[in-house]
Design an enzyme around this catalytic site. Structure first.
Site, PDB file in Angstrom:
ATOM      1  N   SER A   9    -117.565 -45.535 -28.027  1.00 47.46           N
ATOM      2  CA  SER A   9    -116.291 -44.804 -27.977  1.00 47.46           C
ATOM      3  C   SER A   9    -116.103 -44.157 -26.540  1.00 47.46           C
ATOM      4  O   SER A   9    -115.196 -44.011 -26.011  1.00 47.46           O
ATOM      5  CB  SER A   9    -116.355 -43.722 -28.904  1.00 47.46           C
ATOM      6  N   THR A  10    -117.299 -43.735 -25.732  1.00 47.25           N
ATOM      7  CA  THR A  10    -116.968 -43.100 -24.635  1.00 47.25           C
ATOM      8  C   THR A  10    -118.224 -43.687 -23.609  1.00 47.25           C
ATOM      9  O   THR A  10    -118.951 -44.480 -23.857  1.00 47.25           O
ATOM     10  CB  THR A  10    -117.545 -41.681 -24.802  1.00 47.25           C
TER      11      THR A  10
END
Length: 187
Positions: A9-10
């Protein structure tokens, strides 16, 4: 051919992405697509991976949550995979959609994951409402608004919005909003 897809996600989750890529290679993925992007954002590498699939290919992911954000999203992705004549394999669940049991389990797990996410969001909303009622939740501080005078001064010195944004460490859209609200936009 075995085609793998990895996602975190990051950008900070480098180790997680590397672990997924390692697991996909161990599963025999000859071609891998990886990206660091939230599941709600545009997932360009997922699109490329799905476009790459051919009849008889196996599309492999390490975990269900690396692939889909909701049951409708999962169903849509599985339909694309099936339309290509390929199958889906989820490593941590030992799930393979070439079998009727695998298809059933995938739908059940997807429904449970979506239910769990909706419960979490509901609890989060309740917690925020309670904190607001108790005066403990103030929300995010309006950092850009606190720099209004600096934005206006730099603008009056002839500096453009992009440079003001860079110098003050605020979003360019915030600079435009401040200038628009102050009627100093020059238009």
């Amino acid at each position: 051919m075995i085609v793998g897809y990895a996602r975190t996600s990051t950008v900070e989750q480098v180790a997680g992405l590397e672990a997924q890529e390692r697991d996909l290679a161990a599963a025999g993925a000859q071609k891998q697509f990886s990206e660091r992007v939230s599941s709600v954002a545009e997932r360009a590498e997922l699109k490329k991976a799905l476009d790459y699939l051919r009849d008889g290919d196996v599309f492999v992911v390490t975990k269900l949550d690396r692939l889909a954000r909701s049951v409708p999203d999962l169903v849509s992705i599985v339909e694309v995979i099936a339309a290509k004549g390929a199958s889906l394999k989820i490593l941590n669940l030992n799930l393979d959609t070439t079998t009727p049991t695998g298809k059933l389990m995938l739908n059940l797990l997807g429904s449970i994951a979506q239910f769990e996410r909706e419960l979490m969001l509901e609890r989060q909303r309740e917690g925020i409402a309670k904190a607001k009622a108790e005066g403990k939740y103030k929300g995010r501080a309006p950092t850009a608004r606190n720099k209004t005078s600096e934005v206006l001064a730099l603008s009056q010195d002839g500096i453009g919005p992009a440079e003001i944004s860079r110098r003050l460490g605020i979003g360019r859209s915030s600079v435009y909003r401040i200038l628009e609200n102050a009627d100093v936009s020059g238009s």
